[in-house]
Design a protein around this motif. Structure first.
Motif, PDB file in Angstrom:
ATOM      1  N   UNK A  22      -6.764  77.677 -69.435  1.00 50.76           N
ATOM      2  CA  UNK A  22      -5.365  77.644 -69.869  1.00 50.76           C
ATOM      3  C   UNK A  22      -4.504  78.799 -69.363  1.00 50.76           C
ATOM      4  N   UNK A  23      -4.509  79.907 -70.044  1.00 52.29           N
ATOM      5  CA  UNK A  23      -3.610  81.014 -69.695  1.00 52.29           C
ATOM      6  C   UNK A  23      -4.251  82.087 -68.815  1.00 52.29           C
ATOM      7  N   UNK A  24      -5.488  81.892 -68.420  1.00 54.08           N
ATOM      8  CA  UNK A  24      -6.193  82.905 -67.615  1.00 54.08           C
ATOM      9  C   UNK A  24      -6.035  82.696 -66.121  1.00 54.08           C
ATOM     10  N   UNK A  25      -5.337  81.655 -65.714  1.00 55.35           N
ATOM     11  CA  UNK A  25      -5.241  81.355 -64.291  1.00 55.35           C
ATOM     12  C   UNK A  25      -4.357  82.362 -63.566  1.00 55.35           C
ATOM     13  N   UNK A  26      -4.575  82.570 -62.305  1.00 52.54           N
ATOM     14  CA  UNK A  26      -5.675  82.004 -61.535  1.00 52.54           C
ATOM     15  C   UNK A  26      -7.015  82.620 -61.925  1.00 52.54           C
ATOM     16  N   UNK A  27      -8.053  81.821 -61.790  1.00 52.36           N
ATOM     17  CA  UNK A  27      -9.418  82.281 -62.034  1.00 52.36           C
ATOM     18  C   UNK A  27     -10.193  82.074 -60.736  1.00 52.36           C
ATOM     19  N   UNK A  28     -10.923  83.103 -60.336  1.00 52.27           N
ATOM     20  CA  UNK A  28     -11.708  83.057 -59.105  1.00 52.27           C
ATOM     21  C   UNK A  28     -13.191  83.100 -59.442  1.00 52.27           C
ATOM     22  N   UNK A  29     -13.937  82.182 -58.832  1.00 54.63           N
ATOM     23  CA  UNK A  29     -15.393  82.180 -58.942  1.00 54.63           C
ATOM     24  C   UNK A  29     -15.977  82.454 -57.565  1.00 54.63           C
ATOM     25  N   UNK A  54      -5.563  68.714 -63.576  1.00 54.38           N
ATOM     26  CA  UNK A  54      -6.150  67.398 -63.316  1.00 54.38           C
ATOM     27  C   UNK A  54      -7.405  67.157 -64.149  1.00 54.38           C
ATOM     28  N   UNK A  55      -7.798  68.151 -64.954  1.00 58.80           N
ATOM     29  CA  UNK A  55      -9.031  68.045 -65.733  1.00 58.80           C
ATOM     30  C   UNK A  55      -8.820  68.727 -67.088  1.00 58.80           C
ATOM     31  N   UNK A  56      -8.814  67.934 -68.160  1.00 59.58           N
ATOM     32  CA  UNK A  56      -8.568  68.473 -69.493  1.00 59.58           C
ATOM     33  C   UNK A  56      -9.529  69.574 -69.899  1.00 59.58           C
ATOM     34  N   UNK A  57     -10.811  69.435 -69.510  1.00 54.65           N
ATOM     35  CA  UNK A  57     -11.794  70.465 -69.852  1.00 54.65           C
ATOM     36  C   UNK A  57     -11.470  71.790 -69.169  1.00 54.65           C
ATOM     37  N   UNK A  58     -11.089  71.717 -67.895  1.00 55.77           N
ATOM     38  CA  UNK A  58     -10.726  72.944 -67.181  1.00 55.77           C
ATOM     39  C   UNK A  58      -9.460  73.547 -67.770  1.00 55.77           C
ATOM     40  N   UNK A  59      -8.507  72.705 -68.119  1.00 56.90           N
ATOM     41  CA  UNK A  59      -7.265  73.205 -68.705  1.00 56.90           C
ATOM     42  C   UNK A  59      -7.543  73.902 -70.033  1.00 56.90           C
ATOM     43  N   UNK A  60      -8.416  73.323 -70.856  1.00 58.43           N
ATOM     44  CA  UNK A  60      -8.794  73.963 -72.120  1.00 58.43           C
ATOM     45  C   UNK A  60      -9.527  75.278 -71.868  1.00 58.43           C
ATOM     46  N   UNK A  61     -10.400  75.274 -70.876  1.00 61.39           N
ATOM     47  CA  UNK A  61     -11.236  76.453 -70.609  1.00 61.39           C
ATOM     48  C   UNK A  61     -10.433  77.632 -70.069  1.00 61.39           C
TER      49      UNK A  61
END
Length: 80
Positions: A51-58, A42-49
């Protein structure tokens, strides 16, 4: 209400995201914390950031894990 300490960045149809969500939900329920889930598509910046590393946990605004969530590490990060 305070902001969730854990953020899970995901993508629809991601089986690793499903696994991560289960671990995070269990740990957060056990220690009385909440989490939020963000769909990176839903967010191009997040998708670029991420991309293939998901899932990402903060945790507390800092990257904690990607691909898999280690339950013991997550509990330690939340002070449990």
């Amino acid at each position: 209400m305070t902001a969730p300490r854990v953020t899970l960045y995901t993508r629809p149809g991601c089986h690793l995201c499903d696994d991560a969500r289960e671990v995070i939900a269990r740990v957060c329920a056990d220690v009385g914390e909440s989490f939020e889930e963000v769909d990176i598509t839903t967010d191009g910046d997040l998708e670029d950031r991420f991309s293939e590393d998901i899932p990402v946990t903060f945790v507390d605004g800092r990257q904690h894990d990607f691909w898999r969530v280690d339950e013991t590490r997550l509990r330690a990060a939340l002070g449990a």
